[in-house]
Enzyme design. Structure first.
Site, PDB file in Angstrom:
ATOM      1  N   SER A  46      20.913 -93.470  26.486  1.00  0.00           N
ATOM      2  CA  SER A  46      20.304 -92.499  25.577  1.00  0.00           C
ATOM      3  C   SER A  46      19.143 -93.018  24.755  1.00  0.00           C
ATOM      4  O   SER A  46      18.440 -92.242  24.124  1.00  0.00           O
ATOM      5  CB  SER A  46      21.368 -91.908  24.644  1.00  0.00           C
ATOM      6  OG  SER A  46      22.221 -91.042  25.344  1.00  0.00           O
ATOM      7  N   LYS A  65      17.199 -91.118  14.356  1.00  0.00           N
ATOM      8  CA  LYS A  65      18.018 -90.135  15.065  1.00  0.00           C
ATOM      9  C   LYS A  65      19.030 -89.494  14.115  1.00  0.00           C
ATOM     10  O   LYS A  65      19.607 -90.171  13.259  1.00  0.00           O
ATOM     11  CB  LYS A  65      18.725 -90.814  16.241  1.00  0.00           C
ATOM     12  CG  LYS A  65      19.465 -89.857  17.187  1.00  0.00           C
ATOM     13  CD  LYS A  65      20.016 -90.624  18.372  1.00  0.00           C
ATOM     14  CE  LYS A  65      20.725 -89.703  19.358  1.00  0.00           C
ATOM     15  NZ  LYS A  65      21.184 -90.441  20.562  1.00  0.00           N
ATOM     16  N   SER A  70      20.153 -89.036  25.016  1.00  0.00           N
ATOM     17  CA  SER A  70      20.286 -88.010  23.991  1.00  0.00           C
ATOM     18  C   SER A  70      19.308 -88.164  22.829  1.00  0.00           C
ATOM     19  O   SER A  70      19.209 -87.288  21.972  1.00  0.00           O
ATOM     20  CB  SER A  70      21.713 -88.014  23.435  1.00  0.00           C
ATOM     21  OG  SER A  70      22.010 -89.262  22.805  1.00  0.00           O
TER      22      SER A  70
END
Length: 466
Positions: A180, A79, A156
């Site tokens: 997330s 990420k 997210s």
């Protein structure tokens, strides 16, 4: 063997047996990214030359008898909020397109120490603040389970979920402050583990909420999640929370029998939102599967309200996010997404007295949760109220996807999202197991036993075959 959809554990075995090399595996996934990422938007940055150089080096080490561990030579997606020195790290923001890391996050150090090969940085919701997975400025990744309609990938950690689900990477790292990791894992048919706060160091991972943040794996199986958890966990002097965490015993989850374990079951009266019929059916199948495994189910009335915990979790996130971004979030000239900007600005109105009171409630709720969970190896809950909806139908002012996710962060639990089949439209369904604080071994044992029963349908996204 179809490398695109092969687990870390299976790839590791093939490397050990000599039927595959790190170079071949890495080249395969880089080719997949070249072929499909333009349509899917999972990765925002890929350095193929660096990844291939690392793979070649790891092959030479293995040939010389030097193997760092079971993950040696395996690729992973990361990420775009995990620092890697001198690499671009934008935290999902167009306003930060020129940001470069000046240090290595502990997570990155441990991935590299395990012999893993970061093949690219994945797209995310700006500043990690949103559960739908949308990013109106940098782009919203395409959920690979519907190639005709742009559906939400969940956030997210949106790109991480899409990358693994679409076979562009065998596993990925996400972050989880209110779901997330688990939300995108659930919407894309993956296992997503939110470890207990303090289990994995947050040093060098750009924060959303220092109180609630966690970093965790997004994988094809619970076994793969366990491999990554073992590689990433442990004390870090740069993150005091890790110094108080009990040490994780490697392989302990494999040795834990699930027959006879007690698992609490959330009553429908406590659901903060009604489930779609297909998600309700998945929840019922999970209960039946646990019984078939010899698990003793105990329906319980929870000593807290998920709606209330979701709201309080959101207050902490907003207050702490505003404290991080306060110096520039008002600047209309900067290209921040309007919904993320609004969420951050909401923290400006949370006074010190309200914030301190919520923190006190948070600490007391963690204590109550730990006491409540003492007899149980896990708490079974839904993960989401419905499957992936079209991006065009998203209401950014609402948080339905977080209603079963945020409470786990607030009560100090570890939590595991597990795939639970598909609905009639071919979209993934999921359930959630919440665990005792630092009870990851029990969750992984349960998850590994459940997977063959809940995810027996091994279908793959259409149009993405190797």
């Amino acid at each position: 063997m179809d490398l695109s959809f092969t687990s870390l554990a299976e790839l590791s075995k093939a490397l050990t047996e000599g039927s595959l090399t790190a170079t071949r595996i890495t080249a395969h996934f880089l080719d997949r990214i070249t072929a499909h990422n333009a349509a899917l938007g999972a990765f925002v940055h890929v350095d193929a030359d660096k990844a291939m150089a690392m793979a070649e080096g790891h092959d030479r080490l293995r040939a010389a008898g030097v193997v760092y561990g079971p993950l040696h030579g395996l690729p992973i997606a990361v990420k775009d909020l995990v620092d890697w020195r001198d690499e671009t790290c934008t935290v999902g923001s167009a306003a930060w397109s020129g940001r470069r890391s000046t240090t290595d996050a502990t997570v990155m150090k441990r991935l590299l120490a395990a012999g893993m090969i970061p093949i690219g940085r994945t797209a995310m919701v700006e500043f990690a603040f949103g559960g739908w997975g949308t990013n109106p400025i940098c782009g919203t990744p395409w959920n690979p389970w519907d190639r005709e309609t742009h559906r939400i990938p969940g956030g997210s950690s949106s790109g991480s979920g899409v990358a693994v689900a679409a076979g562009l990477a065998p596993a990925a790292i996400g972050s989880d402050t209110g779901g997330s990791v688990r939300i995108p894992a659930a919407l894309t048919g993956l296992a997503g583990l939110k470890p207990t706060y303090g289990r994995i160091s947050l040093k060098g991972c750009f924060p959303l909420s220092g109180t609630l943040d966690s970093v965790g794996p997004m994988t094809r199986t619970s076994e793969d999640a366990a491999l990554l958890l073992e590689a990433l966990s442990g004390p870090d002097p740069d993150d005091p929370a890790t110094l108080a965490a009990p040490l994780l015993e490697a392989g302990a989850w494999r040795r834990q029998a699930v027959d006879g374990l007690h698992v609490a079951v959330m009553r429908e009266d406590d659901f903060p939102i009604a489930l779609s019929p297909d998600m309700q059916a998945a929840f019922e199948r999970a209960k039946e599967a646990l019984v078939a495994l010899g698990v003793r189910l105990v329906p319980v009335s929870l000593p807290f309200n998920f709606d209330d915990l979701t709201r309080r979790n959101g207050e902490i996130i907003a207050a702490e996010a505003f404290a991080i971004h306060r110096d520039y979030i008002h600047d209309e000239a900067r290209p921040f997404g309007p919904h993320v900007r609004k969420r951050i600005l909401a923290g400006e109105g949370i006074g010190a007295d309200a914030y301190i009171a919520t923190l006190a409630h948070y600490r007391e709720t963690k204590r109550r949760y730990a006491e409540f969970m003492r007899p149980f190896a896990g708490l079974l809950t839904p993960m989401l109220p419905f499957a992936a909806v079209p991006v065009a139908e998203v209401d950014e002012t609402t948080v339905p996807l977080a209603l079963f996710g945020r409470p786990a962060n607030y009560v100090g639990a570890c939590a595991l999202s597990l795939p639970a089949g598909f609905n009639e439209a071919g979209l993934p369904l999921a359930i959630q197991l919440m665990g005792q604080p630092f009870g990851e071994e029990s969750l992984l044992a349960l998850g590994s036993a459940l997977e063959p029963l809940l995810a027996a349908d091994k279908r793959r996204p259409e149009g993405l075959a190797a």
